[in-house]
Design a protein around this motif. Structure first.
Motif, short mmCIF file in Angstrom:
data_model
loop_
_atom_site.label_atom_id
_atom_site.label_comp_id
_atom_site.label_asym_id
_atom_site.label_seq_id
_atom_site.Cartn_x
_atom_site.Cartn_y
_atom_site.Cartn_z
N ARG A 171 -4.81 -4.56 -2.17
CA ARG A 171 -3.54 -5.29 -2.14
C ARG A 171 -2.92 -5.29 -3.53
NH1 ARG A 171 -0.74 -6.45 1.98
NH2 ARG A 171 -2.61 -6.94 3.12
N LEU A 172 -1.71 -4.76 -3.64
CA LEU A 172 -1.00 -4.65 -4.91
C LEU A 172 -0.26 -5.96 -5.17
CD1 LEU A 172 -0.34 -2.69 -7.21
CD2 LEU A 172 1.59 -1.88 -5.86
N ASP A 173 -0.57 -6.61 -6.28
CA ASP A 173 -0.01 -7.92 -6.59
C ASP A 173 1.35 -7.78 -7.28
OD1 ASP A 173 0.26 -10.65 -6.86
OD2 ASP A 173 -0.95 -10.75 -8.68
N VAL A 174 2.34 -7.32 -6.52
CA VAL A 174 3.72 -7.23 -7.00
C VAL A 174 4.64 -7.67 -5.88
CG1 VAL A 174 3.34 -5.36 -8.65
CG2 VAL A 174 4.01 -4.80 -6.32
N ASP A 175 5.81 -8.13 -6.25
CA ASP A 175 6.82 -8.49 -5.26
C ASP A 175 7.45 -7.19 -4.77
OD1 ASP A 175 9.05 -9.27 -3.83
OD2 ASP A 175 9.76 -10.67 -5.35
N PRO A 176 7.30 -6.86 -3.49
CA PRO A 176 7.81 -5.58 -3.00
C PRO A 176 9.33 -5.44 -3.11
CG PRO A 176 7.02 -6.93 -1.17
CD PRO A 176 6.67 -7.64 -2.44
N THR A 177 10.04 -6.53 -3.30
CA THR A 177 11.50 -6.45 -3.42
C THR A 177 11.95 -6.19 -4.84
OG1 THR A 177 11.73 -8.84 -3.70
CG2 THR A 177 11.82 -7.98 -1.43
N THR A 178 11.04 -6.29 -5.83
CA THR A 178 11.45 -6.11 -7.23
C THR A 178 10.82 -4.90 -7.91
OG1 THR A 178 9.70 -7.58 -8.03
CG2 THR A 178 11.83 -8.59 -7.53
N THR A 179 10.02 -4.14 -7.22
CA THR A 179 9.38 -2.97 -7.82
C THR A 179 10.12 -1.70 -7.40
OG1 THR A 179 7.32 -1.75 -8.05
CG2 THR A 179 7.70 -2.76 -5.93
N ARG A 180 10.00 -0.65 -8.19
CA ARG A 180 10.58 0.65 -7.85
C ARG A 180 9.77 1.37 -6.78
NH1 ARG A 180 10.70 4.00 -12.99
NH2 ARG A 180 10.94 5.60 -11.41
N LEU A 181 8.58 0.87 -6.48
CA LEU A 181 7.72 1.54 -5.51
C LEU A 181 8.13 1.19 -4.09
CD1 LEU A 181 4.22 0.90 -7.11
CD2 LEU A 181 5.65 2.94 -7.28
N SER A 182 8.10 2.17 -3.24
CA SER A 182 8.35 1.98 -1.81
C SER A 182 7.13 2.44 -1.04
CB SER A 182 9.56 2.81 -1.37
OG SER A 182 10.72 2.41 -2.04
N ARG A 183 6.97 1.91 0.14
CA ARG A 183 5.84 2.34 0.98
C ARG A 183 5.97 3.84 1.24
NH1 ARG A 183 3.49 -2.44 2.21
NH2 ARG A 183 4.88 -4.23 2.26
N GLY A 184 4.87 4.55 1.08
CA GLY A 184 4.86 5.99 1.24
C GLY A 184 4.91 6.74 -0.08
N ASP A 185 5.33 6.06 -1.16
CA ASP A 185 5.37 6.69 -2.48
C ASP A 185 3.95 6.95 -2.97
OD1 ASP A 185 8.10 6.37 -2.43
OD2 ASP A 185 8.18 4.93 -4.07
N VAL A 186 3.83 7.89 -3.89
CA VAL A 186 2.54 8.20 -4.51
C VAL A 186 2.67 7.93 -6.00
CG1 VAL A 186 0.93 10.07 -5.08
CG2 VAL A 186 1.86 9.89 -2.77
N VAL A 187 1.62 7.32 -6.57
CA VAL A 187 1.57 7.06 -8.01
C VAL A 187 0.48 7.92 -8.61
CG1 VAL A 187 1.13 5.34 -9.79
CG2 VAL A 187 2.39 4.68 -7.74
N VAL A 188 0.82 8.62 -9.69
CA VAL A 188 -0.16 9.42 -10.41
C VAL A 188 -0.72 8.53 -11.52
CG1 VAL A 188 -0.57 11.49 -11.79
CG2 VAL A 188 1.15 11.52 -9.97
N PHE A 189 -2.01 8.25 -11.42
CA PHE A 189 -2.71 7.39 -12.37
C PHE A 189 -3.94 8.21 -12.78
CE2 PHE A 189 -4.96 3.02 -12.80
CZ PHE A 189 -4.57 2.91 -14.11
N THR A 190 -5.12 7.66 -12.78
CA THR A 190 -6.32 8.45 -13.04
C THR A 190 -6.64 9.33 -11.83
OG1 THR A 190 -7.67 6.61 -12.28
CG2 THR A 190 -7.33 6.82 -14.66
N GLU A 191 -6.06 8.98 -10.70
CA GLU A 191 -6.08 9.77 -9.48
C GLU A 191 -4.78 9.47 -8.75
OE1 GLU A 191 -9.17 8.39 -6.64
OE2 GLU A 191 -9.50 6.78 -8.07
N TYR A 192 -4.58 10.01 -7.58
CA TYR A 192 -3.37 9.76 -6.82
C TYR A 192 -3.56 8.55 -5.93
CZ TYR A 192 -1.71 14.38 -8.16
OH TYR A 192 -1.31 15.47 -8.87
N PHE A 193 -2.56 7.67 -5.89
CA PHE A 193 -2.60 6.50 -5.02
C PHE A 193 -1.34 6.47 -4.17
CE2 PHE A 193 -5.31 5.27 -8.52
CZ PHE A 193 -6.38 4.69 -7.88
N ARG A 194 -1.49 6.17 -2.90
CA ARG A 194 -0.33 6.06 -2.01
C ARG A 194 -0.06 4.60 -1.74
NH1 ARG A 194 1.09 9.87 3.00
NH2 ARG A 194 3.25 9.20 3.15
N VAL A 195 1.19 4.21 -1.79
CA VAL A 195 1.61 2.84 -1.51
C VAL A 195 1.89 2.74 -0.02
CG1 VAL A 195 3.32 1.06 -2.02
CG2 VAL A 195 2.63 2.67 -3.82
#
Length: 79
Positions: A54-78
């Motif tokens: 569970r990502l502790d961010v307000d989904p209405t204030t982040t640039r991330l949308s469901r289905g997006d992928v974040v490149v970190f130490t590995e790939y993560f899908r929101v």
């Protein structure tokens, strides 16, 4: 029905905090965000994701949308 990475394609409640899951491939057409391009608050939330995913961010204030992928130490899908 499921997506290419085996995750359900049903639309989750957009008012709840998103969940992040590791993925090994990035489907074509998916928005990809690099960790260092995200806000400090979002970076902190990603770096401290609990085992529940569970990502502790307000989904209405982040640039991330469901289905997006974040490149970190590995790939993560929101989701």
């Amino acid at each position: 029905m499921s997506s290419k990475d085996g995750q359900p394609t049903s639309a989750p409640d957009v008012t709840t905090s998103p969940i992040v899951v590791p993925v090994t491939d990035v489907p074509a057409g998916v928005r990809v965000h690099h960790f260092d391009e995200l806000s400090e608050q979002t970076q902190h939330a990603l770096a401290t994701v609990p085992p529940s995913g569970r990502l502790d961010v307000d989904p209405t204030t982040t640039r991330l949308s469901r289905g997006d992928v974040v490149v970190f130490t590995e790939y993560f899908r929101v989701q």
